[in-house]
Design a protein around this motif. Sequence first.
Motif, PDB file in Angstrom:
ATOM      1  N   ARG A  70       0.863  -1.453  -0.127  1.00  0.00           N
ATOM      2  CA  ARG A  70      -0.277   0.158  -0.183  1.00  0.00           C
ATOM      3  C   ARG A  70       0.950   1.343   0.153  1.00  0.00           C
ATOM      4  N   ARG A  71       1.436   1.481   1.032  1.00  0.00           N
ATOM      5  CA  ARG A  71       2.795   2.431   1.180  1.00  0.00           C
ATOM      6  C   ARG A  71       3.502   3.137  -0.086  1.00  0.00           C
ATOM      7  N   TYR A  72       3.565   2.205  -0.956  1.00  0.00           N
ATOM      8  CA  TYR A  72       4.815   2.683  -2.529  1.00  0.00           C
ATOM      9  C   TYR A  72       3.331   1.450  -3.732  1.00  0.00           C
ATOM     10  N   ALA A  73       2.183   1.676  -3.786  1.00  0.00           N
ATOM     11  CA  ALA A  73       1.482   1.426  -4.178  1.00  0.00           C
ATOM     12  C   ALA A  73       1.531   2.300  -6.126  1.00  0.00           C
ATOM     13  N   GLY A  74       1.612   3.455  -5.712  1.00  0.00           N
ATOM     14  CA  GLY A  74       1.746   4.105  -6.566  1.00  0.00           C
ATOM     15  C   GLY A  74       3.462   4.124  -7.557  1.00  0.00           C
ATOM     16  N   ALA A  75       4.118   3.520  -7.135  1.00  0.00           N
ATOM     17  CA  ALA A  75       5.977   3.621  -7.210  1.00  0.00           C
ATOM     18  C   ALA A  75       5.358   2.102  -8.242  1.00  0.00           C
ATOM     19  N   TRP A  76       4.494   1.077  -7.510  1.00  0.00           N
ATOM     20  CA  TRP A  76       5.056  -0.336  -7.826  1.00  0.00           C
ATOM     21  C   TRP A  76       4.083  -0.478  -9.559  1.00  0.00           C
ATOM     22  N   GLU A  77       3.131   0.298  -9.242  1.00  0.00           N
ATOM     23  CA  GLU A  77       1.560   0.068 -10.891  1.00  0.00           C
ATOM     24  C   GLU A  77       2.857   0.613 -11.973  1.00  0.00           C
ATOM     25  N   ARG A  78       3.775   1.958 -11.440  1.00  0.00           N
ATOM     26  CA  ARG A  78       4.235   2.957 -12.487  1.00  0.00           C
ATOM     27  C   ARG A  78       5.443   1.992 -12.843  1.00  0.00           C
ATOM     28  N   ALA A  79       5.889   1.532 -12.273  1.00  0.00           N
ATOM     29  CA  ALA A  79       7.576   0.114 -12.640  1.00  0.00           C
ATOM     30  C   ALA A  79       6.656  -1.057 -13.041  1.00  0.00           C
ATOM     31  N   LEU A  80       5.586  -1.635 -12.535  1.00  0.00           N
ATOM     32  CA  LEU A  80       5.204  -2.772 -13.519  1.00  0.00           C
ATOM     33  C   LEU A  80       4.224  -1.962 -15.045  1.00  0.00           C
ATOM     34  N   ALA A  81       3.826  -0.866 -15.061  1.00  0.00           N
ATOM     35  CA  ALA A  81       2.972  -0.772 -16.735  1.00  0.00           C
ATOM     36  C   ALA A  81       4.426  -0.673 -17.402  1.00  0.00           C
ATOM     37  N   ALA A  82       5.567   0.182 -16.569  1.00  0.00           N
ATOM     38  CA  ALA A  82       6.900   0.842 -17.399  1.00  0.00           C
ATOM     39  C   ALA A  82       8.104  -0.585 -18.057  1.00  0.00           C
ATOM     40  N   ILE A 137       9.523  -2.426 -15.898  1.00  0.00           N
ATOM     41  CA  ILE A 137      10.494  -2.249 -14.878  1.00  0.00           C
ATOM     42  C   ILE A 137      10.990  -3.200 -13.935  1.00  0.00           C
ATOM     43  N   LEU A 138       9.808  -3.756 -13.181  1.00  0.00           N
ATOM     44  CA  LEU A 138       9.389  -4.929 -12.606  1.00  0.00           C
ATOM     45  C   LEU A 138       9.036  -5.659 -13.025  1.00  0.00           C
ATOM     46  N   LEU A 163      13.822  -6.924 -10.312  1.00  0.00           N
ATOM     47  CA  LEU A 163      13.419  -6.319 -10.998  1.00  0.00           C
ATOM     48  C   LEU A 163      13.775  -6.904 -12.712  1.00  0.00           C
ATOM     49  N   SER A 164      12.739  -6.516 -13.795  1.00  0.00           N
ATOM     50  CA  SER A 164      13.023  -7.118 -15.244  1.00  0.00           C
ATOM     51  C   SER A 164      14.568  -7.358 -15.767  1.00  0.00           C
TER      52      SER A 164
END
Length: 388
Positions: free
Chosen positions: A344-356, A358-359, A368-369
């Motif tokens: 939850r705390r880093y939900a936005g960062a995870w979402e952006r990195a998954l969409a890009a 990177i994760l 990391l991918s």
Amino acid sequence: MIGAPPAPPAPSGVYLHFPFCAIRCTYCDFATVAGQDAKIDRYLDLLIREIESFQQDVPSEVDSIFLGGGTPSRMRPEQVARLLEAVSRRFDLKPGCETTIECNPESLDGDKVRGYHQAGVNRLSLGVQSLDDRILKSVGRAHDAAAALEAAAAARRAGIPQLSVDLIAGLPGERLARWDRTLEQVAGLEPDHVSVYLLETDKDTPLARSIRHGRTEVDDDDSLADAYEKTVATLEGAGYELYEISNFAREGRVSRHNVKYWTDVPYAGFGLGAHAYAAGARRANRRDLDGYMDDLDQGIDPLDWADAWDPGRRLEEALVLGLRLREGVDLGALGARYDVDLSRRYAGAWERALAAGILEAAGDRVRLSAEGRLRSNALFSELIGSEE
Ligand code: SF4
């Protein structure tokens, strides 16, 4: 967030620093000295005094020791034995304790390897850096490629149980074709472990200054990315697993000591400029040789700086360091240690990195991918200090 450091997840490690080198390489920013060998005996006496007077809150059970430098292979085997005996008097060494010594080709031969092994060393980390004589000479290394290959062979013949080789990608003059050849030659040595670091150009070293001032040319980021991808392909093809962004190992040969740095495990550090991590706080010894020795002579802690237990900062570090590992981070387990819901705390960062791309995520674990390993710095910067 919790108010006290979480319990350490594994036995701790011990780092010992030997700063003396034959000459100083142009890219080096470690705590090292050259041309001061007359001080070695006094330094070792005081290093042992530092170990004996150790009072930090590091668990006494230890399963890895790392003699780094500098050039520890400039020590005689009996000097190494003295250091390891001092560690064994102060800490509770587990059977099979991984004990590594960093060696440079110009100061290593079979007799020395046998002596180190007898003293308790079971892993040797050889600083090869490049197998191109022009490059080695240009950055001030005190050995050539033939000496590096011979030192690796001598270590094998002398029966050291584990051999690791260090390389640096992106040194000035390195070309992809030549880098390929270096990788193939190193794989041909069949070391248990290979570390490949990218040249750091943001440090205060003669080489980095020369690059920044345009006097020395190095490869651009795209070429470095090509070299990294080539490194991964060649070493994985030769049977090595990439287990951390810069580290490759054969099965069962992961560096137990290095993994502690990435998994939030405490370690003690002794010697010039040595870092330590105990009870959730980091500290470093001073980096000036005479000051370090004079402090110890007078019974003063040779401290340069120390930070206090800061759970927010430690959590960010644990997250970023853990993401360097191939296996990534178990958000549930790490979050439980720090009493934070990391999903939850880093939900936005995870979402952006998954969409890009990177994760990658699997259950509670993120990692990391392949693409992310090349672009990890941007994600790491986002995680540090980001409050979602
Ligand atoms: S041998 Fe290693 S520690 Fe010594 S100056 Fe060169 S890079 Fe630095």
